[in-house]
Enzyme design. Structure first.
Site, PDB file in Angstrom:
ATOM      1  N   HIS A   9       0.833  -1.213   0.000  1.00 59.18           N
ATOM      2  CA  HIS A   9       0.000   0.000   0.000  1.00 59.18           C
ATOM      3  C   HIS A   9       0.871   1.269   0.000  1.00 59.18           C
ATOM      4  O   HIS A   9       2.066   1.204   0.321  1.00 59.18           O
ATOM      5  CB  HIS A   9      -0.907   0.017   1.243  1.00 59.18           C
ATOM      6  CG  HIS A   9      -0.105  -0.094   2.508  1.00 59.18           C
ATOM      7  ND1 HIS A   9       0.604   0.960   3.029  1.00 59.18           N
ATOM      8  CD2 HIS A   9       0.164  -1.147   3.308  1.00 59.18           C
ATOM      9  CE1 HIS A   9       1.255   0.576   4.103  1.00 59.18           C
ATOM     10  NE2 HIS A   9       1.012  -0.710   4.307  1.00 59.18           N
TER      11      HIS A   9
HETATM   12  O1  LIG Z   1       5.824  -0.251  13.526  1.00 64.82           O
HETATM   13  P1  LIG Z   1       4.441  -0.261  12.964  1.00 64.82           P
HETATM   14  O2  LIG Z   1       3.365  -0.169  14.021  1.00 64.82           O
HETATM   15  O3  LIG Z   1       4.272   0.775  11.891  1.00 64.82           O
HETATM   16  O4  LIG Z   1       4.276  -1.719  12.310  1.00 64.82           O
HETATM   17  C1  LIG Z   1       3.182  -2.009  11.472  1.00 64.82           C
HETATM   18  C2  LIG Z   1       3.706  -2.512  10.140  1.00 64.82           C
HETATM   19  O5  LIG Z   1       4.549  -1.554   9.577  1.00 64.82           O
HETATM   20  P2  LIG Z   1       6.073  -1.847   9.243  1.00 64.82           P
HETATM   21  O6  LIG Z   1       6.732  -2.630  10.325  1.00 64.82           O
HETATM   22  O7  LIG Z   1       6.086  -2.611   7.947  1.00 64.82           O
HETATM   23  O8  LIG Z   1       6.668  -0.476   9.080  1.00 64.82           O
HETATM   24  C3  LIG Z   1       2.519  -2.766   9.223  1.00 64.82           C
HETATM   25  O9  LIG Z   1       2.951  -3.145   7.919  1.00 64.82           O
HETATM   26  P3  LIG Z   1       2.393  -2.312   6.633  1.00 64.82           P
HETATM   27  O10 LIG Z   1       3.145  -2.842   5.445  1.00 64.82           O
HETATM   28  O11 LIG Z   1       0.913  -2.588   6.539  1.00 64.82           O
HETATM   29  O12 LIG Z   1       2.695  -0.844   6.872  1.00 64.82           O
HETATM   30  C4  LIG Z   1       1.729  -3.884   9.845  1.00 64.82           C
HETATM   31  O13 LIG Z   1       0.653  -4.233   9.013  1.00 64.82           O
HETATM   32  C5  LIG Z   1       1.184  -3.484  11.210  1.00 64.82           C
HETATM   33  O14 LIG Z   1       0.539  -4.601  11.772  1.00 64.82           O
HETATM   34  C6  LIG Z   1       2.247  -2.956  12.149  1.00 64.82           C
HETATM   35  O15 LIG Z   1       2.978  -4.069  12.703  1.00 64.82           O
HETATM   36  P4  LIG Z   1       3.281  -4.296  14.257  1.00 64.82           P
HETATM   37  O16 LIG Z   1       3.155  -5.782  14.366  1.00 64.82           O
HETATM   38  O17 LIG Z   1       2.284  -3.574  15.092  1.00 64.82           O
HETATM   39  O18 LIG Z   1       4.675  -3.829  14.502  1.00 64.82           O
END
Ligand SMILES: O=P(O)(O)O[C@H]1[C@H](OP(=O)(O)O)[C@@H](OP(=O)(O)O)[C@H](O)[C@@H](O)[C@H]1OP(=O)(O)O
Length: 435
Positions: free
Chosen positions: A57
């Site tokens: 996305h």
């Molecule tokens: O650190 P956050 O809360 O932003 O983590 C997100 C994930 O983001 P990412 O680690 O990739 O930067 C998010 O992935 P995305 O591709 O949809 O942006 C993920 O879906 C979400 O569940 C968060 O993961 P977390 O398990 O709460 O760390």
């Protein structure tokens, strides 16, 4: 228009919170530019016959967990920091807190643009596949994760195509398919052994209490003139997030970026890479195996396309699939891309400076992995592009090998790697939960 001067020096270290433009800087000058020599068929006698695109996305708001961290950092700076630097005065008097928890990971306007523009570039790159004719003929399939940021992204992608072709009479189409795009949620073994297992990410926890991280805290405490003991790794990370989100969402080189320099940012980039490596990459075997279902689905589409092409009229030309960083990284890892000889750990940050597994380069917002099948005089050939640049398969030197060579290369995974077998809990654990 954003000039290069207003890009924070640390923007190339933002990892999964980075802009797509940092990976393809030529887009800063012309967001619709396509380098035809990079995306042209592998030989003059080849023509593209099928495309599968797995796309992350676009730019999004922080998740509510990180918005809470950002608020804590803001309070600390507002109440405790002293000093007379211009950037600190700007934070205190000109910047106001605008992040609210309900924003929770939703797609922002820039995120819609990311996908609109990507759609136009892909249609310019593969004009015989992403074409108005194929759209009208329903030969383009749209699949998405159920998360709002992904559904909004796939709509923006189509919006980009409609505007590009001046089409007004075709409605949005999409199929929500979490089995394919959010396989990680449905893979019990992954959920139990990684997602809900506190020790699975122990390297991240260890790195948070490393000397490298402590030095980042110390430098930030010094810049803010706050006792070192009050600046935790979580607060440091919140400042890093603030700089990255202000830049990605609002295209601003925010005063928050002054809290960190490039040395700090490299440490924080590594912390994020450790999370991605142990949660979505090579760290645990199940991270990769959890995506067998998507891997099989992609090759099923390519097989079908090669069959259709030889024996009749192609019914499908393109599949556009929108998911997450946690969709793309396991897939890339399953296929052996960006694998380092030495695992990423809390202790080997200095040795990992030239690592392949660098999420800033691999999965920014709108990251995309394209599988393009070509019909050539010597047979079908497959080429893979990551973020619109060709990547070579591990241990295959030909940038566009024959399709049957690729199938042979992945024969173990294509013949095995079933979702049920890989994702069910080992028998003893299963018994425990049944009791
Ligand atoms: O650190 P956050 O809360 O932003 O983590 C997100 C994930 O983001 P990412 O680690 O990739 O930067 C998010 O992935 P995305 O591709 O949809 O942006 C993920 O879906 C979400 O569940 C968060 O993961 P977390 O398990 O709460 O760390």
């Amino acid at each position: 228009k954003l000039t290069k001067l207003s890009i924070p020096a640390i923007a190339v270290y933002f990892g999964t919170k980075g802009r797509y433009e940092e990976v393809n800087p030529h887009l800063i000058d012309d967001i619709l530019f396509v380098n035809k020599s990079v995306v042209s068929p592998p030989a003059p006698d080849c023509q593209a016959v099928h495309l599968v695109a797995v796309i992350r996305h676009g730019t999004r708001f922080p998740t509510s967990k990180n918005i809470r961290k950002i608020h804590r950092m803001y309070d600390v700076v507002m109440n405790e920091a002293s000093g007379n630097e211009q950037w600190l005065r700007d934070i205190k008097s000109k910047w106001s807190m605008w992040y609210t928890e309900d924003m929770d990971g939703k797609l922002v306007e820039k995120g819609k643009d990311d996908l609109r523009h990507l759609a136009v570039r892909l249609s310019k790159s593969f004009p015989t596949l992403i074409s108005e004719e194929n759209l009208r003929g329903e030969r383009i399939e749209f699949i998405t994760s159920s998360k709002h940021r992904c559904v909004d992204s796939i709509q923006a992608f189509q919006d980009g195509l409609f505007k590009h072709w001046n089409v007004e009479d075709v409605g949005f189409r999409h199929n929500v398919n979490d089995s394919l795009m959010r396989f990680f949620d449905q893979c019990k073994r992954f959920v139990e052994e990684v997602e809900n297992n506190k020790t699975a990410l122990k390297e991240v926890a260890l790195f948070k209490s490393s000397q490298e991280m402590d030095e980042v805290c110390r430098r930030m405490a010094h810049r803010l003139q706050i006792p070192h003991s009050q600046i935790t790794p979580d607060l440091v990370e919140a400042a890093f997030f603030l700089c990255s989100y202000e830049f990605a969402i609002k295209s601003k080189n925010s005063p928050w970026c002054n809290l960190l320099d490039e040395v700090d940012a490299r440490v924080l980039e590594y912390k994020n890479d450790l999370k991605q490596y142990w949660k979505r990459g090579y760290g645990h075997e199940i991270n990769r195996k959890s995506c067998c279902i998507l891997f099989h689905d992609i090759f099923r589409r390519l097989d079908q396309a090669s069959y259709d092409y030889r024996f009749g009229e192609a019914t499908k030309a393109v599949t556009i699939q929108v998911g997450h960083g946690e969709t793309l990284l396991p897939l890339l890892s399953l296929m052996g891309f960006f694998r380092d000889e030495t695992p990423l750990t809390a202790k080997n940050f200095p040795q990992q400076q030239s690592r392949k597994f660098r999420s800033s380069r691999i999965v920014p917002y709108a990251a995309n992995l394209l599988f393009v099948l070509y019909e050539c005089t010597d047979g079908l050939r497959l080429q893979v592009f990551l973020n619109e640049k060709p990547v070579t398969f591990p241990n295959i030197s030909d940038p566009a090998p024959l399709y049957h060579t690729v199938r042979k290369h992945y024969s173990d995974l294509l013949g095995g790697c079933g979702f049920k077998k890989e994702c069910e809990l080992p028998k003893d654990k299963f018994k425990n939960t049944e009791l």
